[in-house]
Design an enzyme around this catalytic site. Structure first.
Site, PDB file in Angstrom:
ATOM      1  N   ILE A   1       0.826  -1.223   0.000  1.00 23.56           N
ATOM      2  CA  ILE A   1       0.000   0.000   0.000  1.00 23.56           C
ATOM      3  C   ILE A   1       0.858   1.270   0.000  1.00 23.56           C
ATOM      4  CG2 ILE A   1      -2.105  -0.999   0.981  1.00 23.56           C
ATOM      5  CD1 ILE A   1      -1.200   0.299   3.703  1.00 23.56           C
TER       6      ILE A   1
ATOM      7  N   GLU B   1       0.366  -3.330   9.946  1.00 24.84           N
ATOM      8  CA  GLU B   1       1.108  -4.119  10.921  1.00 24.84           C
ATOM      9  C   GLU B   1       0.224  -4.083  12.162  1.00 24.84           C
ATOM     10  OE1 GLU B   1       3.876  -5.878  10.819  1.00 24.84           O
ATOM     11  OE2 GLU B   1       4.182  -5.454   8.692  1.00 24.84           O
TER      12      GLU B   1
ATOM     13  N   THR C   1      -8.649   0.694  15.584  1.00 25.62           N
ATOM     14  CA  THR C   1      -8.689  -0.050  16.848  1.00 25.62           C
ATOM     15  C   THR C   1      -9.112   0.829  18.030  1.00 25.62           C
ATOM     16  OG1 THR C   1      -7.223  -1.113  18.461  1.00 25.62           O
ATOM     17  CG2 THR C   1      -6.183   0.439  16.987  1.00 25.62           C
ATOM     18  N   ASP C   2      -9.639   0.191  19.047  1.00 21.45           N
ATOM     19  CA  ASP C   2      -9.972   0.935  20.274  1.00 21.45           C
ATOM     20  C   ASP C   2      -8.716   1.343  21.036  1.00 21.45           C
ATOM     21  OD1 ASP C   2      -9.189  -1.583  21.196  1.00 21.45           O
ATOM     22  OD2 ASP C   2     -10.986  -1.950  22.406  1.00 21.45           O
ATOM     23  N   GLU C   3      -7.563   0.770  20.647  1.00 20.82           N
ATOM     24  CA  GLU C   3      -6.327   1.052  21.382  1.00 20.82           C
ATOM     25  C   GLU C   3      -5.885   2.512  21.221  1.00 20.82           C
ATOM     26  OE1 GLU C   3      -3.398  -2.074  21.108  1.00 20.82           O
ATOM     27  OE2 GLU C   3      -4.947  -3.560  20.719  1.00 20.82           O
TER      28      GLU C   3
ATOM     29  N   TYR D   1       2.252   0.637  18.054  1.00 19.60           N
ATOM     30  CA  TYR D   1       1.137   0.191  17.211  1.00 19.60           C
ATOM     31  C   TYR D   1      -0.043   1.159  17.311  1.00 19.60           C
ATOM     32  CZ  TYR D   1      -3.205  -2.257  16.065  1.00 19.60           C
ATOM     33  OH  TYR D   1      -4.452  -2.569  15.566  1.00 19.60           O
TER      34      TYR D   1
ATOM     35  N   SER E   1       0.576   4.531  15.804  1.00 22.24           N
ATOM     36  CA  SER E   1       0.543   4.556  14.331  1.00 22.24           C
ATOM     37  C   SER E   1      -0.897   4.482  13.823  1.00 22.24           C
ATOM     38  CB  SER E   1       1.407   3.430  13.747  1.00 22.24           C
ATOM     39  OG  SER E   1       0.826   2.164  14.003  1.00 22.24           O
ATOM     40  N   LYS E   2      -1.735   3.723  14.498  1.00 25.94           N
ATOM     41  CA  LYS E   2      -3.149   3.666  14.084  1.00 25.94           C
ATOM     42  C   LYS E   2      -3.832   5.012  14.362  1.00 25.94           C
ATOM     43  CE  LYS E   2      -5.150   0.569  12.624  1.00 25.94           C
ATOM     44  NZ  LYS E   2      -5.318   0.030  11.245  1.00 25.94           N
TER      45      LYS E   2
ATOM     46  N   LYS F   1      -1.350 -13.647  18.256  1.00 30.61           N
ATOM     47  CA  LYS F   1      -2.308 -12.998  19.148  1.00 30.61           C
ATOM     48  C   LYS F   1      -2.710 -14.007  20.228  1.00 30.61           C
ATOM     49  CE  LYS F   1      -2.376  -9.302  16.502  1.00 30.61           C
ATOM     50  NZ  LYS F   1      -2.588  -9.510  15.121  1.00 30.61           N
TER      51      LYS F   1
ATOM     52  N   TYR G   1       0.861 -12.566  30.536  1.00 28.18           N
ATOM     53  CA  TYR G   1       1.673 -11.398  30.864  1.00 28.18           C
ATOM     54  C   TYR G   1       1.240 -10.766  32.193  1.00 28.18           C
ATOM     55  CZ  TYR G   1       2.872 -11.256  25.794  1.00 28.18           C
ATOM     56  OH  TYR G   1       3.294 -11.543  24.519  1.00 28.18           O
TER      57      TYR G   1
ATOM     58  N   ARG H   1      -9.754  -7.181  28.186  1.00 26.35           N
ATOM     59  CA  ARG H   1     -10.051  -6.895  26.781  1.00 26.35           C
ATOM     60  C   ARG H   1     -11.519  -7.210  26.529  1.00 26.35           C
ATOM     61  NH1 ARG H   1      -5.985  -4.749  27.646  1.00 26.35           N
ATOM     62  NH2 ARG H   1      -4.010  -4.799  26.509  1.00 26.35           N
TER      63      ARG H   1
ATOM     64  N   PRO I   1       5.819  -4.129  28.223  1.00 27.92           N
ATOM     65  CA  PRO I   1       6.031  -2.720  28.608  1.00 27.92           C
ATOM     66  C   PRO I   1       4.844  -1.855  28.155  1.00 27.92           C
ATOM     67  CG  PRO I   1       7.809  -3.525  27.154  1.00 27.92           C
ATOM     68  CD  PRO I   1       6.799  -4.621  27.256  1.00 27.92           C
TER      69      PRO I   1
HETATM   70  P1  NAD Z   1      -3.260  -9.183  10.211  1.00 31.75           P
HETATM   71  O1  NAD Z   1      -1.888  -8.875  10.699  1.00 31.75           O
HETATM   72  O2  NAD Z   1      -3.812 -10.549  10.406  1.00 31.75           O
HETATM   73  O3  NAD Z   1      -3.346  -8.860   8.639  1.00 31.75           O
HETATM   74  C1  NAD Z   1      -2.756  -7.749   8.060  1.00 31.75           C
HETATM   75  C2  NAD Z   1      -2.745  -7.927   6.546  1.00 31.75           C
HETATM   76  O4  NAD Z   1      -2.209  -6.740   5.946  1.00 31.75           O
HETATM   77  C3  NAD Z   1      -1.861  -9.094   6.076  1.00 31.75           C
HETATM   78  O5  NAD Z   1      -2.535  -9.845   5.089  1.00 31.75           O
HETATM   79  C4  NAD Z   1      -0.631  -8.406   5.509  1.00 31.75           C
HETATM   80  O6  NAD Z   1       0.004  -9.155   4.473  1.00 31.75           O
HETATM   81  C5  NAD Z   1      -1.226  -7.101   4.989  1.00 31.75           C
HETATM   82  N1  NAD Z   1      -0.243  -6.026   4.912  1.00 31.75           N
HETATM   83  C6  NAD Z   1       0.622  -5.620   5.885  1.00 31.75           C
HETATM   84  N2  NAD Z   1       1.381  -4.615   5.437  1.00 31.75           N
HETATM   85  C7  NAD Z   1       0.988  -4.350   4.169  1.00 31.75           C
HETATM   86  C8  NAD Z   1       1.384  -3.415   3.185  1.00 31.75           C
HETATM   87  N3  NAD Z   1       2.365  -2.526   3.420  1.00 31.75           N
HETATM   88  N4  NAD Z   1       0.756  -3.409   1.995  1.00 31.75           N
HETATM   89  C9  NAD Z   1      -0.235  -4.291   1.735  1.00 31.75           C
HETATM   90  N5  NAD Z   1      -0.637  -5.222   2.619  1.00 31.75           N
HETATM   91  C10 NAD Z   1      -0.038  -5.254   3.824  1.00 31.75           C
HETATM   92  O7  NAD Z   1      -4.185  -8.085  10.874  1.00 31.75           O
HETATM   93  P2  NAD Z   1      -5.724  -8.173  11.320  1.00 31.75           P
HETATM   94  O8  NAD Z   1      -5.771  -8.677  12.710  1.00 31.75           O
HETATM   95  O9  NAD Z   1      -6.511  -8.840  10.267  1.00 31.75           O
HETATM   96  O10 NAD Z   1      -6.093  -6.612  11.373  1.00 31.75           O
HETATM   97  C11 NAD Z   1      -6.666  -5.960  10.250  1.00 31.75           C
HETATM   98  C12 NAD Z   1      -6.936  -4.511  10.601  1.00 31.75           C
HETATM   99  O11 NAD Z   1      -7.817  -4.429  11.713  1.00 31.75           O
HETATM  100  C13 NAD Z   1      -5.688  -3.720  10.991  1.00 31.75           C
HETATM  101  O12 NAD Z   1      -5.789  -2.434  10.416  1.00 31.75           O
HETATM  102  C14 NAD Z   1      -5.759  -3.650  12.508  1.00 31.75           C
HETATM  103  O13 NAD Z   1      -5.124  -2.483  12.993  1.00 31.75           O
HETATM  104  C15 NAD Z   1      -7.261  -3.609  12.721  1.00 31.75           C
HETATM  105  N6  NAD Z   1      -7.699  -4.134  14.022  1.00 31.75           N
HETATM  106  C16 NAD Z   1      -7.425  -5.421  14.362  1.00 31.75           C
HETATM  107  C17 NAD Z   1      -7.884  -5.927  15.581  1.00 31.75           C
HETATM  108  C18 NAD Z   1      -7.643  -7.354  15.988  1.00 31.75           C
HETATM  109  O14 NAD Z   1      -8.058  -7.733  17.074  1.00 31.75           O
HETATM  110  N7  NAD Z   1      -7.014  -8.179  15.172  1.00 31.75           N
HETATM  111  C19 NAD Z   1      -8.603  -5.091  16.447  1.00 31.75           C
HETATM  112  C20 NAD Z   1      -8.850  -3.756  16.067  1.00 31.75           C
HETATM  113  C21 NAD Z   1      -8.413  -3.308  14.842  1.00 31.75           C
HETATM  114  P1  TYD Z   2      -3.015  -9.490  21.939  1.00 30.38           P
HETATM  115  O1  TYD Z   2      -3.729 -10.658  21.380  1.00 30.38           O
HETATM  116  O2  TYD Z   2      -1.571  -9.317  21.591  1.00 30.38           O
HETATM  117  O3  TYD Z   2      -3.872  -8.200  21.561  1.00 30.38           O
HETATM  118  P2  TYD Z   2      -3.728  -6.652  22.064  1.00 30.38           P
HETATM  119  O4  TYD Z   2      -2.391  -6.462  22.630  1.00 30.38           O
HETATM  120  O5  TYD Z   2      -3.922  -5.903  20.787  1.00 30.38           O
HETATM  121  O6  TYD Z   2      -4.839  -6.437  23.053  1.00 30.38           O
HETATM  122  O7  TYD Z   2      -3.104  -9.551  23.524  1.00 30.38           O
HETATM  123  C1  TYD Z   2      -4.352  -9.572  24.182  1.00 30.38           C
HETATM  124  C2  TYD Z   2      -4.066  -9.553  25.677  1.00 30.38           C
HETATM  125  O8  TYD Z   2      -3.394 -10.761  26.049  1.00 30.38           O
HETATM  126  C3  TYD Z   2      -3.141  -8.414  26.083  1.00 30.38           C
HETATM  127  O9  TYD Z   2      -3.551  -7.903  27.355  1.00 30.38           O
HETATM  128  C4  TYD Z   2      -1.783  -9.070  26.206  1.00 30.38           C
HETATM  129  C5  TYD Z   2      -2.119 -10.487  26.636  1.00 30.38           C
HETATM  130  N1  TYD Z   2      -1.189 -11.545  26.162  1.00 30.38           N
HETATM  131  C6  TYD Z   2      -0.688 -12.476  27.075  1.00 30.38           C
HETATM  132  O10 TYD Z   2      -0.964 -12.419  28.285  1.00 30.38           O
HETATM  133  N2  TYD Z   2       0.120 -13.471  26.598  1.00 30.38           N
HETATM  134  C7  TYD Z   2       0.455 -13.572  25.269  1.00 30.38           C
HETATM  135  O11 TYD Z   2       1.218 -14.500  24.890  1.00 30.38           O
HETATM  136  C8  TYD Z   2      -0.065 -12.606  24.358  1.00 30.38           C
HETATM  137  C9  TYD Z   2       0.273 -12.676  22.889  1.00 30.38           C
HETATM  138  C10 TYD Z   2      -0.898 -11.615  24.850  1.00 30.38           C
END
Ligand code: NAD
Ligand code: TYD
Length: 365
Positions: A71, A95, A139-141, A164, A167-168, A203, A221, A228, A296
């Site tokens: 992108i 990311e 994200t809510d973060e 992270y 950046s979002k 995750k 952790y 969450r 951290p």
């Molecule tokens: P993911 O890491 O599983 O997938 C990310 C995808 O983006 C991958 O397919 C990767 O190849 C692609 N990608 C990364 N960098 C790229 C680039 N420079 N150009 C093109 N493609 C690229 O992530 P996800 O968990 O599916 O999250 C998707 C979106 O939702 C993200 O924007 C994330 O911030 C947001 N989000 C995720 C969660 C969650 O719990 N997973 C919660 C809130 C928001």
């Molecule tokens: P994660 O799935 O990394 O999502 P986020 O950091 O975006 O919330 O982590 C969810 C919660 O779980 C977070 O409080 C960190 C914790 N965690 C652990 O306790 N052990 C683990 O191995 C991981 C990956 C996360």
């Protein structure tokens, strides 16, 4: 009657990731969606083209196109919008993992901030057609960390604490700026932690589940009391569909699962669900729980107030019972051992190298 946005040529960025994959599948399951999806993904470590092999087979001769591109590649983004007459962008590519952002923030700044900027510019500069509708998935973060009570609303001030989330947050601000400054028709959603099929095993839920199955320690952790709000991924996908088709331009919608849990309670529920599905005793898995050094800057609690999307669009999460959502999730992982093996071994990368449709080939057709 409210205006409904029609989705004809939908560019999904990051469609090979966890939520993007689920979203593409969700859209193709909708009888009212008759358009085409252009999946733009760089295929980083978390992007897996194999997630959509069946979609490619079923819809590949007209309604589904895969474009491997970054992108941040401005000419490629402009060319893709033009070639496929894109009218809607759903921007997932990012990311996405906090721990990785602590270890190496640079790629987060590049993809999440610069990548979003490049896409916004491509959308704004597109000639000859109206600017595409731009939905930004966030994200809510971005709102920071809560105490014991309260929930994030759409007007909670931004207070990101990890590279992270910072950046979002920056990308959200850019998207909003393009609405106010250039009139780009945007919407934004900020959602809580997703779970479900196809989540990359970094995750917490897939990490814990796969470790359980292999008898490895379950690394919790800190004190395990961080909270969450768990959102089943298909509920998230439906919320995005509602925003795309009926949401108000320029608006932000919070999306939550109404399903708060401490991490330790989540892991224990996961132990029980997995034990039930594998015919083991929960204690066998629970004995693997190991408290490890805290992350951290670990945000203590996230909780979403999703009343705006409920009020305006009638969306509510359907999976509000963690046991139910985890059962669907664990069952999927147990039924897809090859996916797990390949994603973890990196074998799928070799498969992809042989099989993916190169952007150049696709664009030269
Ligand atoms: P993911 O890491 O599983 O997938 C990310 C995808 O983006 C991958 O397919 C990767 O190849 C692609 N990608 C990364 N960098 C790229 C680039 N420079 N150009 C093109 N493609 C690229 O992530 P996800 O968990 O599916 O999250 C998707 C979106 O939702 C993200 O924007 C994330 O911030 C947001 N989000 C995720 C969660 C969650 O719990 N997973 C919660 C809130 C928001
Ligand atoms: P994660 O799935 O990394 O999502 P986020 O950091 O975006 O919330 O982590 C969810 C919660 O779980 C977070 O409080 C960190 C914790 N965690 C652990 O306790 N052990 C683990 O191995 C991981 C990956 C996360």
């Amino acid at each position: 009657m409210k205006h409904r946005h029609e989705l004809n040529n939908v560019m999904v960025t990051g469609g090979c990731g966890f939520i993007g994959t689920n979203f593409i599948r969700h859209l193709f399951r909708k009888p009212e969606f008759t358009g085409r999806i252009i999946n733009v993904d760089k295929l980083t470590y978390s992007g897996n083209l194999e997630n959509l092999t069946d979609i490619q087979e079923t819809y590949g001769n007209g309604r589904y196109v895969f474009v491997q591109a970054d992108i941040c590649d401005a000419p490629a983004m402009a060319e893709t919008l033009e070639r496929y007459a894109v009218d809607t962008i759903v921007h997932f590519a990012a990311e996405s993992h906090v721990d990785r952002s602590i270890l190496g923030p640079r790629e987060f700044v590049r993809t999440n901030i610069e990548g979003t900027f490049v896409l916004l510019e491509a959308a704004r500069q597109r000639k000859g057609r109206p600017a595409p509708r731009f939905h930004h998935v966030s994200t809510d973060e971005v709102y920071g960390s809560l105490g014991l009570t309260g929930a994030f609303t759409e007007t909670t001030p931004y207070d990101p604490r990890s590279p992270y989330s910072a950046s979002k947050a920056a990308s959200d601000h850019l998207v909003r700026a393009y609405y106010h400054t250039y009139g780009l028709p945007i919407t934004i959603s900020n959602c809580s932690n997703n779970y479900g099929p196809y989540q990359f095993p970094e995750k917490v839920i897939p990490v814990m589940l796969l470790n359980m199955l292999e008898g490895k320690p379950l690394p919790v952790y800190g004190d395990g009391l961080n909270v969450r709000d768990w959102l089943f991924v298909d509920d998230h996908c439906e919320a995005i569909w509602q925003i795309l088709t009926r949401g108000r331009i320029g608006e932000t919608y919070n999306i939550g699962g109404n399903n708060e849990s401490t991490n330790i309670a989540l892991v224990k529920t996961l132990c029980q669900v997995t034990a039930r599905l594998t015919g083991k005793f929960p204690a066998q898995y629970e004995s693997l729980i190991t408290y490890v050094k805290d992350r951290p800057g670990h945000d203590r609690r996230y909780a979403i107030d999703a009343s705006k999307i409920a009020r305006e669009l009638g969306w509510r999460p359907t999976v509000t019972d963690l046991t139910e959502g985890l059962t669907m999730t664990v069952r999927w992982y147990l039924e897809h051992p090859t996916w797990v093996e390949r994603v973890r071994s990196g074998e799928y990368r070799a498969w992809m190298a042989k099989n993916y449709t190169r952007r150049e080939e696709e664009l030269s057709k």
